[in-house]
Design a protein around this motif. Structure first.
Motif, short mmCIF file in Angstrom:
data_model
loop_
_atom_site.label_atom_id
_atom_site.label_comp_id
_atom_site.label_asym_id
_atom_site.label_seq_id
_atom_site.Cartn_x
_atom_site.Cartn_y
_atom_site.Cartn_z
N GLN A 1 0.83 -1.20 0.00
CA GLN A 1 0.00 0.00 0.00
C GLN A 1 0.86 1.26 0.00
N VAL A 2 1.97 1.21 0.76
CA VAL A 2 2.90 2.34 0.79
C VAL A 2 3.46 2.60 -0.59
N GLU A 3 3.91 1.55 -1.28
CA GLU A 3 4.49 1.70 -2.61
C GLU A 3 3.46 2.21 -3.61
N ASN A 4 2.24 1.69 -3.51
CA ASN A 4 1.18 2.13 -4.42
C ASN A 4 0.84 3.60 -4.18
N ARG A 5 0.80 3.98 -2.91
CA ARG A 5 0.48 5.37 -2.59
C ARG A 5 1.56 6.31 -3.10
N TYR A 6 2.80 5.91 -2.95
CA TYR A 6 3.90 6.77 -3.42
C TYR A 6 3.87 6.88 -4.94
N ALA A 7 3.54 5.78 -5.61
CA ALA A 7 3.43 5.82 -7.07
C ALA A 7 2.34 6.79 -7.50
N GLU A 8 1.24 6.81 -6.75
CA GLU A 8 0.16 7.75 -7.05
C GLU A 8 0.62 9.19 -6.88
N LEU A 9 1.39 9.44 -5.82
CA LEU A 9 1.86 10.80 -5.55
C LEU A 9 2.77 11.30 -6.66
N LYS A 10 3.55 10.37 -7.25
CA LYS A 10 4.48 10.77 -8.30
C LYS A 10 3.75 11.14 -9.58
N ASP A 11 2.54 10.62 -9.76
CA ASP A 11 1.82 10.83 -11.00
C ASP A 11 0.49 11.54 -10.81
N SER A 12 0.30 12.18 -9.67
CA SER A 12 -0.94 12.92 -9.44
C SER A 12 -0.64 14.16 -8.61
N ALA A 13 -1.43 15.18 -8.84
CA ALA A 13 -1.26 16.43 -8.08
C ALA A 13 -2.06 16.34 -6.80
N ALA A 14 -1.38 16.00 -5.73
CA ALA A 14 -2.01 15.90 -4.42
C ALA A 14 -0.98 16.28 -3.38
N GLY A 15 -1.44 16.46 -2.16
CA GLY A 15 -0.51 16.79 -1.09
C GLY A 15 -0.33 18.28 -0.91
N VAL A 16 0.90 18.68 -0.62
CA VAL A 16 1.21 20.08 -0.29
C VAL A 16 2.35 20.59 -1.16
N VAL A 17 2.22 21.83 -1.62
CA VAL A 17 3.32 22.53 -2.30
C VAL A 17 3.61 23.78 -1.49
N ARG A 18 4.83 23.85 -0.95
CA ARG A 18 5.23 24.98 -0.09
C ARG A 18 6.03 25.98 -0.91
N ILE A 19 5.46 27.18 -1.06
CA ILE A 19 6.08 28.23 -1.87
C ILE A 19 6.60 29.32 -0.96
N CYS A 20 7.87 29.65 -1.10
CA CYS A 20 8.51 30.66 -0.26
C CYS A 20 8.78 31.91 -1.10
N ALA A 21 8.24 33.05 -0.67
CA ALA A 21 8.41 34.29 -1.42
C ALA A 21 8.00 35.47 -0.55
N SER A 22 8.41 36.64 -0.96
CA SER A 22 7.97 37.85 -0.27
C SER A 22 6.53 38.16 -0.65
N ASP A 23 5.86 38.97 0.15
CA ASP A 23 4.49 39.38 -0.18
C ASP A 23 4.44 40.06 -1.53
N THR A 24 5.45 40.87 -1.82
CA THR A 24 5.47 41.63 -3.07
C THR A 24 5.56 40.70 -4.28
N VAL A 25 6.44 39.72 -4.22
CA VAL A 25 6.58 38.77 -5.33
C VAL A 25 5.29 37.96 -5.48
N ASP B 1 -7.06 19.76 -5.29
CA ASP B 1 -6.72 18.87 -4.18
C ASP B 1 -5.35 19.17 -3.57
N VAL B 2 -4.58 20.02 -4.23
CA VAL B 2 -3.26 20.37 -3.70
C VAL B 2 -3.39 21.53 -2.73
N ASN B 3 -2.78 21.39 -1.57
CA ASN B 3 -2.79 22.45 -0.57
C ASN B 3 -1.57 23.34 -0.80
N LEU B 4 -1.78 24.57 -1.28
CA LEU B 4 -0.70 25.51 -1.50
C LEU B 4 -0.42 26.28 -0.21
N VAL B 5 0.81 26.21 0.26
CA VAL B 5 1.22 26.91 1.47
C VAL B 5 2.20 28.01 1.07
#
Length: 300
Positions: A79-103, A121-125
């Protein structure tokens, strides 16, 4: 520490009841299967199989006792391997973006909007910070994508691309109309109330460094952490703001602010996109990078 491969061999032999058939299923040699079983028995300190004329049978006191647990554990790992394979080929989870307010406001906002529409479904932080703070987040693997002022000299991150050119300039309201119209000696601005970012910012340091190279010392009357607040103070006639032209284009077009052309002009700068060093971006991060790359190409 348990060797997962040994348990996979154990499970295959138990299911097939044969060293030969287990070897065929695992695509390894029969001696390798036999050796793996002997190694696991040595580790556990007991007999796992009885060798009979019919093949391999689980021993009562050993193999039969652990078989259900091994089967359950292997299913969990699958199940772990299948889940990781899904993550590699699907947009899910979290994307953490670091930038100034101005940018984030003047560059990232349309990309964030489009990405959210494509991949809800992706949580943008969004993690706000200076270039130095952004670099530290990336180096500590606490951010996935970072936007920093260039140039940078840090081998701990990967600079991927230049995403935005910035042209620092001076802008003001009608209170300083005597400075509009023609080129003004940059040194003359030493005698006016200046609004500038805090000295800790890369933007301020770049301006101070250039001014010093010209023998000019620009000392702000007011230091701020926000370009947006600086813009409002300039519009109110509090002082002359030193700010990238790209971030006050609307005010310049509407006439709320006017540009003070200086000689020499301040040098242009750029914003760069950076990634953590030696970190493979997942599918969700790759899609955000592709979106930005496509936007840059369309802007030409």
């Amino acid at each position: 520490m348990a060797n997962l491969e040994l348990y996979k061999v154990f499970y295959a032999v138990a299911k097939r009841g044969s060293l030969t058939k287990a070897a065929e299923d695992l695509y390894i040699s029969q001696p390798a299967v036999s050796q793996a079983i002997k190694q696991l028995e040595t580790q556990l300190g007991g007999t796992l199989f009885n060798r009979t004329h019919k093949g391999m049978e689980l021993s009562e006191a050993g193999g039969k006792q652990i078989f259900p647990l091994v089967e359950q554990a292997l299913k969990i790992f699958e199940q772990v391997e299948n889940r990781y394979a899904e993550l590699k080929d699907s947009a899910a989870g979290v994307v953490r973006i670091c930038a100034s307010d101005t940018v984030a406001t003047h560059f990232l906002l349309p990309y964030i909007k489009e990405y959210h529409e494509r991949y809800p479904d992706v949580n943008l932080v969004l993690q706000n910070g200076t270039s130095a703070e952004t670099i530290e987040l990336l180096k500590n693997k606490k951010g996935d994508i970072g936007f920093v002022n260039l140039p940078i000299d840090d081998s701990g991150i990967n600079l991927v691309n230049t995403v935005m050119q910035l042209h620092d300039t001076f802008v003001a309201g009608e209170k300083f109309s005597e400075l509009f119209g023609g080129a003004v000696d940059l040194k003359r601005l030493q005698d006016y109330p200046l609004l500038m970012l805090e000295l800790s910012t890369a933007t301020r340091q770049a301006i101070v460094s250039f001014a010093h190279s010209q023998g000019i010392h620009l000392h702000p009357e007011i230091e701020l952490a926000s370009l947006e607040l600086m813009t409002e103070l300039a519009k109110a006639g509090i002082g002359i703001a030193c700010i990238p032209r790209e971030f006050v284009s609307h005010e310049l077009e509407s006439g709320a602010l006017k540009e003070i052309v200086t000689a020499p002009a301040l040098p242009s700068r750029a914003i760069g996109l950076c990634l953590p060093k030696e970190e493979r971006p997942n599918f969700a991060v790759k899609e955000f990078l592709k979106l930005i790359s496509g936007g840059l190409k369309s802007r030409g």
